[in-house]
Design a protein around this motif. Sequence first.
Motif, PDB file in Angstrom:
ATOM      1  N   UNK A 128       0.839  -1.206   0.000  1.00  0.00           N
ATOM      2  CA  UNK A 128       0.000   0.000   0.000  1.00  0.00           C
ATOM      3  C   UNK A 128       0.874   1.257   0.000  1.00  0.00           C
ATOM      4  N   UNK A 129       2.067   1.132   0.572  1.00  0.00           N
ATOM      5  CA  UNK A 129       2.995   2.262   0.556  1.00  0.00           C
ATOM      6  C   UNK A 129       3.500   2.549  -0.847  1.00  0.00           C
ATOM      7  N   UNK A 130       3.409   1.564  -1.758  1.00  0.00           N
ATOM      8  CA  UNK A 130       3.680   1.816  -3.171  1.00  0.00           C
ATOM      9  C   UNK A 130       2.476   2.419  -3.869  1.00  0.00           C
ATOM     10  N   UNK A 131       1.291   2.005  -3.441  1.00  0.00           N
ATOM     11  CA  UNK A 131       0.060   2.386  -4.125  1.00  0.00           C
ATOM     12  C   UNK A 131      -0.416   3.772  -3.748  1.00  0.00           C
ATOM     13  N   UNK A 132      -0.375   4.091  -2.469  1.00  0.00           N
ATOM     14  CA  UNK A 132      -0.912   5.379  -2.012  1.00  0.00           C
ATOM     15  C   UNK A 132      -0.237   6.566  -2.700  1.00  0.00           C
ATOM     16  N   UNK A 133       1.106   6.546  -2.902  1.00  0.00           N
ATOM     17  CA  UNK A 133       1.708   7.683  -3.619  1.00  0.00           C
ATOM     18  C   UNK A 133       1.119   7.916  -5.012  1.00  0.00           C
ATOM     19  N   UNK A 134       0.628   6.858  -5.675  1.00  0.00           N
ATOM     20  CA  UNK A 134       0.008   7.040  -6.981  1.00  0.00           C
ATOM     21  C   UNK A 134      -1.241   7.901  -6.881  1.00  0.00           C
ATOM     22  N   UNK A 135      -1.881   7.878  -5.712  1.00  0.00           N
ATOM     23  CA  UNK A 135      -3.051   8.724  -5.476  1.00  0.00           C
ATOM     24  C   UNK A 135      -2.656  10.027  -4.800  1.00  0.00           C
ATOM     25  N   UNK A 136      -1.741   9.923  -3.833  1.00  0.00           N
ATOM     26  CA  UNK A 136      -1.367  11.088  -3.036  1.00  0.00           C
ATOM     27  C   UNK A 136      -0.652  12.147  -3.869  1.00  0.00           C
ATOM     28  N   UNK A 137       0.299  11.725  -4.704  1.00  0.00           N
ATOM     29  CA  UNK A 137       1.032  12.703  -5.519  1.00  0.00           C
ATOM     30  C   UNK A 137       0.118  13.429  -6.498  1.00  0.00           C
ATOM     31  N   UNK A 138      -0.747  12.731  -7.272  1.00  0.00           N
ATOM     32  CA  UNK A 138      -1.687  13.463  -8.123  1.00  0.00           C
ATOM     33  C   UNK A 138      -2.669  14.322  -7.332  1.00  0.00           C
ATOM     34  N   UNK A 139      -2.956  13.927  -6.067  1.00  0.00           N
ATOM     35  CA  UNK A 139      -3.875  14.718  -5.246  1.00  0.00           C
ATOM     36  C   UNK A 139      -3.258  16.055  -4.858  1.00  0.00           C
ATOM     37  N   UNK A 140      -1.975  16.050  -4.437  1.00  0.00           N
ATOM     38  CA  UNK A 140      -1.345  17.301  -4.015  1.00  0.00           C
ATOM     39  C   UNK A 140      -0.755  18.074  -5.195  1.00  0.00           C
ATOM     40  N   UNK A 141      -0.541  17.393  -6.331  1.00  0.00           N
ATOM     41  CA  UNK A 141       0.125  18.032  -7.470  1.00  0.00           C
ATOM     42  C   UNK A 141      -0.610  19.275  -7.983  1.00  0.00           C
ATOM     43  N   UNK A 142      -1.947  19.240  -8.186  1.00  0.00           N
ATOM     44  CA  UNK A 142      -2.609  20.449  -8.692  1.00  0.00           C
ATOM     45  C   UNK A 142      -2.412  21.659  -7.779  1.00  0.00           C
ATOM     46  N   UNK A 143      -2.452  21.430  -6.464  1.00  0.00           N
ATOM     47  CA  UNK A 143      -2.230  22.530  -5.516  1.00  0.00           C
ATOM     48  C   UNK A 143      -0.805  23.062  -5.631  1.00  0.00           C
ATOM     49  N   UNK A 144       0.190  22.166  -5.662  1.00  0.00           N
ATOM     50  CA  UNK A 144       1.581  22.591  -5.749  1.00  0.00           C
ATOM     51  C   UNK A 144       1.888  23.241  -7.095  1.00  0.00           C
TER      52      UNK A 144
END
Length: 437
Positions: free
Chosen positions: A371-387
């Motif tokens: 899951x530590x491999x999988x969550x970044x696939x969601x987490x990075x696109x989630x924070x990317x638009x804001x950043x």
Amino acid sequence: MSQAVEPDLSPAVSSVPATPLPRLVTAMLSSNIGALIALLTPLSLLLTLHLTRIAGSEAAAAFGLVTGFGALFALFANPLGGRLSDRTVARFGRRRTWILTGGISGGLVVGTLGFTTEVWQVVVVWCVVQTLFNFQQAATSALLADQVPVHRRGTVSGLVGLAAAVGPLLGLTIVSMIPIPIVQWLVLSVIAIVLAVTAVLILRDPQHTRAGGQKGLGLVELLKSFWLNPVKHPAFGWAWLVRFLITCVYASGTYNAFLLLQRFGVSEAEVGGQVLLLSLISVGLLAVTSVVAGIVSDKVRRQKPFVIAAGVIGAGGLVIMAFAAEIGMIYLATVFIGIGMGLFFSIDSALCVRVLPSSENAGKDFAIINMANTIPQSFVPFIAPFLLAIGSFTALYLVLAVFGIIGALFVLRLPELGREGDPRWAVITRGETSTGI
């Protein structure tokens, strides 16, 4: 009472001999490469191009939506697949059953992506694709705990880690030679199915016999598939955080195509070739680094220095990427990231297997690690638009670089090989079933 010892993760299997190591590695590579070709080739290129055709100027936002939802489904599918494979008692084998099921069904579904015409359709199909291939990957990952001797796990981890790079590289190479988008998706479908079938033909997977008193999979047992108490199993918790943070560094690669399109004005017709060249550089360095580092790690009986170097070098590559004013700097950054990826993938799986609390639930526990491999696939696109909104690609890459440094520091909390039980480091729990609470 839990004991702080290095776990012997020998599963409860029949007397049928396990797979000889060369065949086992070949099967794991075949399964992983097939799944990752189908998952990472779209993430690296095909989804970007497909969504650009569908959504135009809104493609970046659509990409975040698609990958975010897909990763959310993968987040649940991986531990669920691991738990189901742990409990499967089919004569075909508990791991082979799900490698074949996930590979064939996932391959069939990924081929339909080329026929989608709306963003919502892409979201739905991609979620199904992520779910099916994560079932396959969960079963494949558990083989490291099932059948690989402790003293060979660094070497095997390094070899299997190649799949994470070889997969998208092969996929990008193949699709770059195919001009018709729909055919590109169909080719991914065929490759995934063929490699899954190849893996199960090579693999020996003795029938699993359920332990005495072991309950069936009820709702409560399924819910436990998604959690393992980090207070009760501290080394497991720290290893999970290390993998999550450093994986965020390498999840940045999904934005390479957008970086080339938007910062450097690379045309849509040329971006595929540029992404492929970047992948070639990264994979070449990863291949050499991961194999050599895995062998060296087994020789010197050390793991933590390699993970620390991986986080720091990967973070350095992202800093270069953040301030790159010309494409040449992107290639330099890719060199750093490729070396860092090689170091990380060579050791990380072996390190994580060492902290698993239970042999009986190795598939489920390793899936939680995954899951530590999988969550970044969601987490990075989630924070990317804001950043991206507050600081463009510079902000995105710098924040992810910080994650890499923190991950490198967190690995210091884990005991080194041969020092399990030393109270100065987090305890590797053993001697009890990992119930998830």
